[in-house]
Design a protein around this motif. Sequence first.
Motif, PDB file in Angstrom:
ATOM      1  N   ALA A  29      44.566  36.759  59.946  1.00 34.75           N
ATOM      2  CA  ALA A  29      43.828  37.063  58.723  1.00 34.75           C
ATOM      3  C   ALA A  29      44.308  36.116  57.633  1.00 34.75           C
ATOM      4  CB  ALA A  29      44.046  38.513  58.299  1.00 34.75           C
ATOM      5  N   PHE A  30      43.569  35.026  57.435  1.00 40.02           N
ATOM      6  CA  PHE A  30      43.913  34.032  56.420  1.00 40.02           C
ATOM      7  C   PHE A  30      42.827  34.065  55.354  1.00 40.02           C
ATOM      8  CE2 PHE A  30      45.463  32.428  60.532  1.00 40.02           C
ATOM      9  CZ  PHE A  30      46.830  32.341  60.261  1.00 40.02           C
ATOM     10  N   ASP A  31      43.220  34.368  54.123  1.00 38.92           N
ATOM     11  CA  ASP A  31      42.245  34.490  53.049  1.00 38.92           C
ATOM     12  C   ASP A  31      42.975  34.382  51.719  1.00 38.92           C
ATOM     13  OD1 ASP A  31      43.495  37.007  52.749  1.00 38.92           O
ATOM     14  OD2 ASP A  31      41.977  37.990  53.999  1.00 38.92           O
ATOM     15  N   HIS A  32      42.367  34.887  50.642  1.00 38.23           N
ATOM     16  CA  HIS A  32      42.975  34.743  49.314  1.00 38.23           C
ATOM     17  C   HIS A  32      44.247  35.566  49.153  1.00 38.23           C
ATOM     18  CE1 HIS A  32      40.135  32.115  47.330  1.00 38.23           C
ATOM     19  NE2 HIS A  32      39.121  32.805  47.850  1.00 38.23           N
ATOM     20  N   TYR A  33      44.486  36.530  50.030  1.00 41.68           N
ATOM     21  CA  TYR A  33      45.745  37.268  49.951  1.00 41.68           C
ATOM     22  C   TYR A  33      46.941  36.352  50.179  1.00 41.68           C
ATOM     23  CZ  TYR A  33      43.788  41.907  49.408  1.00 41.68           C
ATOM     24  OH  TYR A  33      43.155  43.017  48.892  1.00 41.68           O
ATOM     25  N   ASN A  34      46.719  35.227  50.834  1.00 41.69           N
ATOM     26  CA  ASN A  34      47.808  34.275  51.019  1.00 41.69           C
ATOM     27  C   ASN A  34      48.392  33.846  49.677  1.00 41.69           C
ATOM     28  OD1 ASN A  34      49.194  32.584  53.152  1.00 41.69           O
ATOM     29  ND2 ASN A  34      48.522  30.976  51.770  1.00 41.69           N
ATOM     30  N   HIS A  80      34.237  31.303  48.529  1.00 40.09           N
ATOM     31  CA  HIS A  80      33.840  32.703  48.708  1.00 40.09           C
ATOM     32  C   HIS A  80      34.100  33.097  50.158  1.00 40.09           C
ATOM     33  CE1 HIS A  80      31.556  36.229  47.206  1.00 40.09           C
ATOM     34  NE2 HIS A  80      31.210  36.372  48.490  1.00 40.09           N
ATOM     35  N   HIS A  81      35.301  33.521  50.447  1.00 39.84           N
ATOM     36  CA  HIS A  81      35.710  33.837  51.823  1.00 39.84           C
ATOM     37  C   HIS A  81      36.762  34.932  51.799  1.00 39.84           C
ATOM     38  CE1 HIS A  81      38.760  33.138  55.114  1.00 39.84           C
ATOM     39  NE2 HIS A  81      37.681  33.412  55.811  1.00 39.84           N
ATOM     40  N   GLY A  82      36.639  35.900  52.704  1.00 38.44           N
ATOM     41  CA  GLY A  82      37.650  36.940  52.824  1.00 38.44           C
ATOM     42  C   GLY A  82      37.302  38.188  52.039  1.00 38.44           C
ATOM     43  N   ASP A 115      32.190  41.420  60.323  1.00 40.10           N
ATOM     44  CA  ASP A 115      32.426  41.269  58.890  1.00 40.10           C
ATOM     45  C   ASP A 115      31.919  39.901  58.455  1.00 40.10           C
ATOM     46  OD1 ASP A 115      33.369  40.957  56.308  1.00 40.10           O
ATOM     47  OD2 ASP A 115      35.294  41.914  56.712  1.00 40.10           O
ATOM     48  N   PRO A 116      30.840  39.857  57.663  1.00 45.32           N
ATOM     49  CA  PRO A 116      30.296  38.563  57.245  1.00 45.32           C
ATOM     50  C   PRO A 116      31.297  37.679  56.508  1.00 45.32           C
ATOM     51  CG  PRO A 116      28.731  40.322  56.773  1.00 45.32           C
ATOM     52  CD  PRO A 116      30.015  40.984  57.190  1.00 45.32           C
ATOM     53  N   HIS A 117      32.331  38.271  55.898  1.00 45.90           N
ATOM     54  CA  HIS A 117      33.281  37.478  55.124  1.00 45.90           C
ATOM     55  C   HIS A 117      34.358  36.828  55.982  1.00 45.90           C
ATOM     56  CE1 HIS A 117      31.458  39.696  51.733  1.00 45.90           C
ATOM     57  NE2 HIS A 117      31.757  38.599  51.069  1.00 45.90           N
ATOM     58  N   TYR A 118      34.335  37.072  57.292  1.00 45.62           N
ATOM     59  CA  TYR A 118      35.281  36.428  58.210  1.00 45.62           C
ATOM     60  C   TYR A 118      34.594  35.808  59.428  1.00 45.62           C
ATOM     61  CZ  TYR A 118      39.030  38.737  55.640  1.00 45.62           C
ATOM     62  OH  TYR A 118      39.897  39.143  54.649  1.00 45.62           O
ATOM     63  N   GLY A 119      33.496  36.368  59.893  1.00 49.03           N
ATOM     64  CA  GLY A 119      32.923  35.972  61.166  1.00 49.03           C
ATOM     65  C   GLY A 119      32.064  34.730  61.142  1.00 49.03           C
TER      66      GLY A 119
END
Length: 630
Positions: free
Chosen positions: A229-234, A278-280, A428-432
């Motif tokens: 799970a790589f996204d803005h939480y990084n 716009h991702h995650g 999930d459209p924000h990851y797939g």
Amino acid sequence: MTGSSDERMHRVNPLADLAEDRRLSPRTGYTRAHWEAAADALLDAAWRWASPAGARLDLPGPASGSGVRSDGLEGFARTLLAAGFRVAGAGGDDPHGRLARYADGLDAGTRTPGADDAESWPVIRDHHVRGQPMVEAASVALALRVSRPWLWDRLDDTVRDRVEAWLRDALHALPAPNNWYLFPFTVAGFLEAVGRGDADTARARRRALDLLEAWYRGQGWYSDGDGRAFDHYNGWALHLYPVLDAHLAGTGSPHGDRLREHLAGFSLLFGGDGAPVHHGRSLTYRFAAGAAVALGAVTGHTPLAPGVSRRLLSGCLRHFLDRGAVDDRGLLGLGWHGPHAPTVQRYSGPASPYWAAKAFVCLLAGPDDPLWTEVERDAPVEERDHVLGLSAPGFLVQTTAADGIARLHNHGSDHVRPTHAETAEGDDPHYGRFAYSTRTGPTPAGHPADNHLAVVHRGLRGARRRIHPLGAGHGDGWGWAASWHRPVFPGGSPLLPALRVESVVVARGPHELRVHRVVGAPPGAGVELTGWAAGPDLSSVLRPLHGWESADEVVAPGGTAFTASARVPRLLGTSDGTSAHVALAVLAVDPGDLADVVAVVAAGPDAVEARWSDGTVTRVSFAPLEVVHG
């Protein structure tokens, strides 16, 4: 920019009346004074919804799954974080007397935790038992730490003891299996900083740091928990908490060097209009996406010049303020620009967007810091075209200076935990999707999927869930990334035996050579490839090169976070056993003439060779995978 809704509140930019400084900030006009004014405006508006004693900010809107009292605490804690950065960065100057109000709220909220009244805070419990207060405890603790001389040190001893008692539950409750372990870490760091550390605080810190090491994948990227799970939480969590902790303690750690490496690539993921990619998940936090850039500037762990950092930060802030993120009540709403339900997670409540407060960490750099005194410089996306392969997260970053668009080709981030089964219902459209950008969002579930390869069997379209990265890299002016996945289908049997899709993207300038190999397709299987979901201000082109039988365009009436309705180009073909499918995709303001950009000169089930208009040849081989360009 059209934005995403006719239903949004009236657009309000709280800084519209503050004079711009185009000498110091030629790109955005924003200075440190604009950041202070933005914080003040957001805080003033939120405090209009405070409980009588100020322990909760009960912002209007439907309650989250954690309940109204937790939502009210969330409003208090997240705005306190913004206020803490604002006052600490000003050396304690608090012209609006905000910290005195927060002091009253700390007193009232911790008198009888768990009580059913207008002020009491919920008790911190395990994450699966309405555990949201653990998240807010970290914001309270961090705000108290950065503003200690002007808030914590001025509280009565009894109030300090009660605040500590409430915070300590975070050290014993069970976090969610991801960045949540940094919440007790942050609470423990504060308690140790004020002389209240013990074995429990040491244990919480050690546990979080051990997990952080396990989740580090390299190139400045952490996975948000086990899995990929790589996204803005990084940036706004996994880097923010440990790096800021070490900075405030004046100690060294390996985390600062990792932040520096992260920013070298992440700085490319801001568009010329200031938008982050716009991702995650949790994208309603909006300009919190700039928190890692701000943190690097404040701590010195950054490869970016101060003028570049400010360009990214102010561009991101202004992007949202200019596009309706703040409604006519002065509140940050749930959405992206204006309200946009598909951007919002089920755990989000009315005060959730105020994690945007993390961007205000930039105010810890004082007025004389080069972050604020150097002339604003171009963002990386504005300097030149970039192509960067990041094998650790499985990303390919592609930017074009002509239109300021940054694209993220996703061949490694799926947000599927190792223990989770793959089902199409969990798509999930924000990851797939295969690609994301700073000018487009994914189409919502139930609408035609953008940037997707679907195997179609008996009328059902396979979804891309768990992503298996095959590598990423780059050379002079080009780059690639690759992955494979097993399509899963809704209803009935979720998998077809031996079916898999291997996918490669090669990027040059604005062009994307997309190569897909379908293996193990049943007789009569269809194959569908879609391109970018674009509104009227962009061109999205998907040109067939090999393995396609027809082309059309579908409409996603639900639009995206950027446009009320979207057009999605689509290619249609068939597969029986093993087949290769090749296309040229372009997202641009002006795509130009694509007729002779690239042509497939040789193709088979195991390899594809394409020749570009300048004579350069790209060869993609499968089994094993090899990408050669030159």
